[in-house]
Write an enzyme that holds these catalytic residues in place. Structure first.
Site, mmCIF file in Angstrom:
data_model
loop_
_atom_site.group_PDB
_atom_site.id
_atom_site.type_symbol
_atom_site.label_atom_id
_atom_site.label_comp_id
_atom_site.label_asym_id
_atom_site.label_seq_id
_atom_site.Cartn_x
_atom_site.Cartn_y
_atom_site.Cartn_z
ATOM 1 N N HIS A 139 0.893 -1.363 0.048
ATOM 2 C CA HIS A 139 -0.204 -0.250 0.081
ATOM 3 C C HIS A 139 0.874 1.156 0.044
ATOM 4 O O HIS A 139 1.979 1.194 0.745
ATOM 5 C CB HIS A 139 -0.806 -0.101 1.398
ATOM 6 C CG HIS A 139 -2.096 0.938 1.077
ATOM 7 N ND1 HIS A 139 -1.913 2.306 1.351
ATOM 8 C CD2 HIS A 139 -3.378 0.688 0.545
ATOM 9 C CE1 HIS A 139 -3.064 2.919 1.142
ATOM 10 N NE2 HIS A 139 -4.100 1.916 0.785
ATOM 11 N N ASP B 209 -7.791 -5.239 0.038
ATOM 12 C CA ASP B 209 -8.330 -6.330 -1.038
ATOM 13 C C ASP B 209 -7.984 -7.595 -0.846
ATOM 14 O O ASP B 209 -8.435 -8.753 -1.664
ATOM 15 C CB ASP B 209 -7.752 -5.714 -2.400
ATOM 16 C CG ASP B 209 -8.375 -4.466 -2.631
ATOM 17 O OD1 ASP B 209 -9.856 -4.351 -2.623
ATOM 18 O OD2 ASP B 209 -7.903 -3.698 -3.169
HETATM 19 N N1 ACO Z 1 3.970 -7.613 -4.711
HETATM 20 C C1 ACO Z 1 5.387 -7.532 -4.991
HETATM 21 N N2 ACO Z 1 6.190 -6.467 -4.823
HETATM 22 C C2 ACO Z 1 5.617 -5.040 -4.393
HETATM 23 C C3 ACO Z 1 4.330 -5.168 -4.405
HETATM 24 C C4 ACO Z 1 3.410 -6.511 -4.321
HETATM 25 N N3 ACO Z 1 2.086 -6.609 -4.278
HETATM 26 N N4 ACO Z 1 3.830 -3.934 -3.958
HETATM 27 C C5 ACO Z 1 5.010 -3.282 -3.786
HETATM 28 N N5 ACO Z 1 6.127 -4.100 -4.274
HETATM 29 C C6 ACO Z 1 7.565 -3.684 -4.333
HETATM 30 C C7 ACO Z 1 7.742 -3.184 -5.660
HETATM 31 O O1 ACO Z 1 8.287 -3.960 -6.445
HETATM 32 C C8 ACO Z 1 8.944 -2.090 -5.060
HETATM 33 O O2 ACO Z 1 9.936 -2.947 -4.830
HETATM 34 P P1 ACO Z 1 11.594 -2.249 -5.279
HETATM 35 O O3 ACO Z 1 11.856 -1.191 -4.245
HETATM 36 O O4 ACO Z 1 12.364 -3.624 -5.206
HETATM 37 O O5 ACO Z 1 11.317 -1.866 -6.743
HETATM 38 C C9 ACO Z 1 8.581 -1.798 -3.714
HETATM 39 O O6 ACO Z 1 7.599 -2.819 -3.225
HETATM 40 C C10 ACO Z 1 7.807 -0.272 -3.743
HETATM 41 O O7 ACO Z 1 6.782 -0.671 -4.473
HETATM 42 P P2 ACO Z 1 6.133 0.461 -5.433
HETATM 43 O O8 ACO Z 1 5.267 -0.040 -6.599
HETATM 44 O O9 ACO Z 1 6.836 1.639 -5.552
HETATM 45 O O10 ACO Z 1 4.871 0.917 -4.353
HETATM 46 P P3 ACO Z 1 3.635 1.783 -4.543
HETATM 47 O O11 ACO Z 1 3.462 2.632 -3.635
HETATM 48 O O12 ACO Z 1 3.947 2.903 -5.950
HETATM 49 O O13 ACO Z 1 2.356 0.654 -4.824
HETATM 50 C C11 ACO Z 1 0.559 -0.447 -4.746
HETATM 51 C C12 ACO Z 1 1.355 0.675 -4.334
HETATM 52 C C13 ACO Z 1 0.194 0.048 -6.208
HETATM 53 C C14 ACO Z 1 -0.725 -0.689 -3.934
HETATM 54 C C15 ACO Z 1 1.377 -1.612 -5.045
HETATM 55 O O14 ACO Z 1 2.044 -2.179 -3.579
HETATM 56 C C16 ACO Z 1 0.854 -2.812 -5.719
HETATM 57 O O15 ACO Z 1 0.695 -2.986 -6.798
HETATM 58 N N6 ACO Z 1 0.005 -3.784 -4.789
HETATM 59 C C17 ACO Z 1 -0.823 -4.846 -5.684
HETATM 60 C C18 ACO Z 1 -2.148 -4.309 -6.101
HETATM 61 C C19 ACO Z 1 -2.850 -4.172 -4.962
HETATM 62 O O16 ACO Z 1 -3.257 -5.021 -4.180
HETATM 63 N N7 ACO Z 1 -3.733 -2.816 -5.083
HETATM 64 C C20 ACO Z 1 -4.705 -2.416 -4.089
HETATM 65 C C21 ACO Z 1 -4.124 -1.404 -3.144
HETATM 66 S S1 ACO Z 1 -5.131 -1.145 -1.993
HETATM 67 C C22 ACO Z 1 -6.583 -0.075 -2.777
HETATM 68 O O17 ACO Z 1 -6.366 0.570 -3.955
HETATM 69 C C23 ACO Z 1 -7.841 -0.151 -2.243
#
Ligand code: ACO
Length: 442
Positions: free
Chosen positions: A318, A375
């Site tokens: 998140h 979720d």
């Molecule tokens: N699985 C694996 N790795 C992840 C995940 C994940 N779900 N989420 C983040 N990471 C990793 C990234 O690869 C990144 O790693 P790095 O530093 O080695 O490059 C690090 O964690 C930071 O991730 P970002 O993508 O920069 O985080 P951001 O804050 O931009 O994204 C998000 C947040 C979109 C929620 C992300 O965690 C994600 O895609 N989660 C899966 C989708 C999801 O569950 N969305 C629902 C969110 S809640 C809602 O909207 C109601």
């Protein structure tokens, strides 16, 4: 009638200034402190004073507005609506009460709640003309596309609510209209994909019961769910009702900043919510768990793939929560309670728990502070309620409507409101000479 609330008294207090040093210029900027001691450097005059703009892709470091609606402390896993902890609201309130709290700032009195319930009932039916819109959609059309289109179309039938000039009474009517119509639209789109007769709303039922009735009653068999099913749906909706400046809410505020009406602004929120990185994640989680169940990879292999960056674990991570998502904790407990009461089980819940327990002890997830988000368990509850997979994000939308309206209205009353118009850093070609068609070579 209760007036709309004034902004929180201690917010927006300028207590200090921050000095920023750039190569050619040094500038003092105001520091704004929120009611929970959050500090922000006010950069609204930064470009005027320095000639620089700021760059923040994804807005990870930018507060787009001041807001008195929802407070999140992502480090501590705290979520409050208008000051009330989410745990207490989820346990004791109804969704309609929470909606009024979010939009008007105070929990409603009994009289106001009754009056609003009457308005919800008045607005349940769709204009007959809208039935023809449904007939124009293909039966396999995605319900999120239908929902956004139909919410926007509602504006055609409610010209009296198209102005963004809202007093308390008109806002109450607009809220009842949008909240009631989204339920009816969602249930109608479901019935259409099933090829079943559309069930008309029943004014004698509560908001959640009525929705379940429109979804699952049939001409020969009325659906009368046990209390625990209604309570699980209520919790689901309350937990999704607002989450401050998330992608869809920011979209609603962005659209609303142009003066767009409440229907158009809420419809834009539905579109933004659809994506798998936002509300669409609840569907993606179930698809992922089903793949694992269907004999694909076991949870350990999935986690290994995630660490190799070959896969994103849906329902994890998140932008704001860096400890735990309180909504996820409540929903996990709700899953257990619901299954106990219904005397059923879901192997996907076992897989989800196994996946979570592996991920939560793995350094990759610990270092990046990745935890189950709202979720991760919500889809398992929706499955237990009988909601089909392609309606999951529609359910999220029904829950989020009060939050979208609350933000749309807050923005409208904000004395600092300006049309949202970010700047950019241009990285394209420099000035070039136009080449006429005949002179162009491959
Ligand atoms: N699985 C694996 N790795 C992840 C995940 C994940 N779900 N989420 C983040 N990471 C990793 C990234 O690869 C990144 O790693 P790095 O530093 O080695 O490059 C690090 O964690 C930071 O991730 P970002 O993508 O920069 O985080 P951001 O804050 O931009 O994204 C998000 C947040 C979109 C929620 C992300 O965690 C994600 O895609 N989660 C899966 C989708 C999801 O569950 N969305 C629902 C969110 S809640 C809602 O909207 C109601």
């Amino acid at each position: 009638m209760q007036p709309a609330p004034a902004p929180a008294p201690d917010a927006d207090t300028q207590r200090a200034s921050a000095r920023v040093q750039l190569p050619e210029v040094e500038v003092d900027l105001p520091v704004i402190v929120g009611t929970e001691d959050e500090h922000a450097v006010d950069i609204s005059r930064f470009r005027d004073k320095t000639g620089y703009v700021t760059l923040d892709p994804g807005f990870g470091n930018t507060a787009a507005c001041k807001s008195a609606i929802t407070y999140i402390d992502g480090e501590q896993g705290i979520l409050r609506y208008r000051g009330y902890p989410i745990e207490e609201l989820a346990e004791t309130s109804t969704f309609v009460e929470v909606a009024l709290l979010l939009i008007f700032g105070e929990l409603p009195t009994k009289e106001r709640l009754e009056r609003f319930r009457g308005m919800l009932t008045d607005e349940q039916l769709l204009h007959e003309g809208m039935r023809y819109h449904f007939e124009g959609f293909p039966s396999h059309g995605h319900p999120m596309a239908m929902l956004s289109a139909m919410i926007n179309a509602c504006g055609c039938y409610h010209p009296e609510l198209l102005s963004s000039e809202m007093d308390d009474e008109r806002l109450l009517r607009a809220t009842a209209t949008v909240m009631s119509k989204v339920c009816t639209i969602a249930a109608f789109s479901y019935k259409m994909t099933k090829g079943q007769r559309m069930e008309y709303p029943d004014p004698s039922l509560s908001y959640c019961r009525n929705f379940l009735h429109m979804m699952f009653s049939k001409p020969h068999r009325r659906y009368d769910p046990p209390l625990q099913v209604v309570r699980a749906l209520t919790k689901f909706l309350i937990l999704h009702a607002d989450h401050e400046q998330n992608c869809s809410t920011s979209t609603v505020r962005m659209v609303g900043s142009s003066g767009a009406n409440v229907f158009a602004s809420v419809a834009s929120g539905v579109c933004a919510l659809w994506g798998p990185l936002h509300g669409g994640a609840n569907m993606a989680v179930i698809e992922m768990l089903q793949e694992i169940q269907a004999g694909g990879d076991d949870p350990k292999t999935v986690v290994a793939k995630v660490k190799d960056k070959k896969f994103r674990l849906m329902g994890f991570g998140h932008r704001v929560y860096k400890n735990f998502d309180p909504r996820s904790k409540i929903l996990e407990k709700t899953c257990t309670e619901l299954f106990d009461v219904l005397g059923v089980s879901d192997p996907l819940l076992d897989t989800a728990r196994e996946l979570a327990s592996i991920a939560l002890t793995d350094d990759y997830f610990l270092e990046r502070k990745l935890y189950p988000n709202v979720d991760f368990y919500s889809g398992i509850i929706l499955r237990a309620l009988g909601i089909p997979l392609n309606m999951f994000t529609v359910m999220f939308s029904i829950g989020r409507v009060p939050g979208w309206i609350a933000h749309w209205y807050e923005l409208y009353g904000d004395p600092d409101r300006r049309i949202c118009r970010p700047r950019q850093i241009y990285t394209g070609a420099g000035k070039r000479e136009y080449v006429p068609m005949d002179a162009r070579r491959c």
